[in-house]
Write an enzyme that holds these catalytic residues in place. Structure first.
Site, PDB file in Angstrom:
ATOM      1  CD  GLU A   3      -0.296   0.364   4.578  1.00 15.23           C
ATOM      2  OE1 GLU A   3      -1.499   0.138   4.605  1.00 15.23           O
ATOM      3  OE2 GLU A   3       0.564  -0.585   4.433  1.00 15.23           O
TER       4      GLU A   3
ATOM      5  CG  HIS B 205       0.695  -4.198   5.480  1.00 17.02           C
ATOM      6  ND1 HIS B 205       0.446  -3.513   4.535  1.00 17.02           N
ATOM      7  CD2 HIS B 205       1.445  -5.344   5.048  1.00 17.02           C
ATOM      8  CE1 HIS B 205       0.071  -4.711   3.156  1.00 17.02           C
ATOM      9  NE2 HIS B 205       0.872  -5.636   3.574  1.00 17.02           N
TER      10      HIS B 205
ATOM     11  CG  HIS C 228      -1.996  -0.941   1.304  1.00 16.52           C
ATOM     12  ND1 HIS C 228      -2.123  -2.082   1.945  1.00 16.52           N
ATOM     13  CD2 HIS C 228      -2.798  -1.854   0.076  1.00 16.52           C
ATOM     14  CE1 HIS C 228      -3.271  -2.549   1.738  1.00 16.52           C
ATOM     15  NE2 HIS C 228      -3.437  -3.211   0.502  1.00 16.52           N
TER      16      HIS C 228
ATOM     17  CD  GLU D  96      -1.318  -4.277   9.077  1.00 11.95           C
ATOM     18  OE1 GLU D  96      -1.116  -2.737   9.302  1.00 11.95           O
ATOM     19  OE2 GLU D  96      -1.723  -4.998   8.410  1.00 11.95           O
TER      20      GLU D  96
END
Length: 330
Positions: free
Chosen positions: A56, A147, A53, A210
């Site tokens: 990010e 991420h 993404h 994450e």
């Protein structure tokens, strides 16, 4: 010296596409795709990816610094390494994606989308990862996909284990524990994520990491991810990690995917709801014709709530807590 991120953002290949240092050989395989192989013997093949993404940025900065230090000889390399910046056009524009979410496309799912740069990129990433793992018969295959989340979280640093029918790697689990993740989530069904692809198709020990909330370049407080950064450096250099200093990880498993299956879909949570917000049994969470969802367990926690996804895609996941002993590990 090769500047991995700067060259990727330029959209042009480097003038020299391969070389070596005292410690390693490197090769540019395409936009945002670089292999580094140590001169010394190794037992692990490792893939580290970021920027699937494009907005990010914290993981991109962490990965770029890792590559810079390896090429400068400031960090020894002890594994065969493939580093990937997943979606360079989206990174350049600071957008999550341009047409469709690449992290829903893996495992060949890109074939079901209208052809675009992102479907072609998903195909390229699959091919490069498979070729990388197939080219070496190392005893251990690892993939960490880095991420950040769209919204805040009660657990700022957490991992997501892809669904697999075999137990998870004990060595990977120890590493995840020692990098001081706040929580670990276990998927219970197949998906189109990069980590699921490398687990299912390449038999790699894989995990999505994450790291906080998505912010523009230069606005990340990378100090809050120091344990994860140190963990990645320890992984590639085969050095010991210090013992965990924070409280034990929390464990969750997915019990429900909230799918947006109708244009009139409504997600009954506040816009500022953070990841791992708890809801009590009976709470109405989604409404759409012929398919409402109320919390079924005494408590469930929500992850990745997003009512604005395209039809047919997941607008969130509901979790229940689990004990460490329930996690299948070998």
């Amino acid at each position: 010296m090769l500047d991995f991120l700067a060259i990727t953002l330029s959209g042009k290949p480097p003038q020299v596409i391969q070389g070596e240092t005292v410690n390693l050989k490197w090769q540019w395989l395409g936009e945002g795709i670089l292999t580094l192989v140590p001169h010394r013997s190794y037992t692990q093949s490792v893939v580290i990816s970021a920027g699937i993404h494009g907005n990010e940025t914290a993981p991109i900065e962490i990965l770029n610094q890792l590559v810079t230090d390896l090429l400068a000889g400031q960090l020894p390399l002890s594994v065969r390494l493939l580093v990937l910046l997943g979606n360079p056009p989206a990174i350049r524009k600071g957008k999550r994606y341009l047409s469709n979410d690449i992290n829903r496309m893996f495992g060949g799912r890109y074939q079901h989308y209208t052809p675009s740069d992102e479907t072609r990129r998903a195909s390229t990433l699959e091919q490069r990862v498979m070729a990388f793992f197939q080219a070496s018969h190392t005893s251990e295959r690892l993939h960490y996909d880095l991420h950040t989340a769209i919204r805040g979280s009660y657990h700022p640093r957490f991992g997501l284990l892809p669904y697999q029918q075999t137990p998870y790697s004990a060595a990977m689990f120890r590493w995840l524990r020692d990098i001081e993740l706040d929580a670990l989530v276990m998927h219970t069904s197949a998906g189109g994520t990069f980590a699921h692809f490398s687990s299912e198709r390449c038999q790699a020990a894989s995990c999505t990491l994450e790291l906080g909330k998505a912010l523009p370049f230069g606005e990340n407080q990378l100090s809050q991810f120091s344990a994860i950064t140190q963990g990645l450096r320890s992984l590639v250099s085969d050095s010991a990690l210090p013992a965990r200093k924070t409280e034990n990880m929390k464990y969750y498993r997915v019990v429900k995917s909230l799918l947006r299956q109708h244009p009139d879909f409504k997600l009954r949570v506040a816009e500022d709801t953070v990841n791992f917000t708890r809801f009590a049994q009976g709470t109405l969470l989604t409404e759409q014709p012929n398919d409402n969802y109320r919390v079924e367990h005494p408590y469930e926690w929500i992850l990745f709530p997003n009512p604005h996804v395209a039809l047919g895609l997941r607008a969130g996941m509901m979790l229940v807590k689990m004990c460490e002993s329930e996690l299948p590990i070998t």
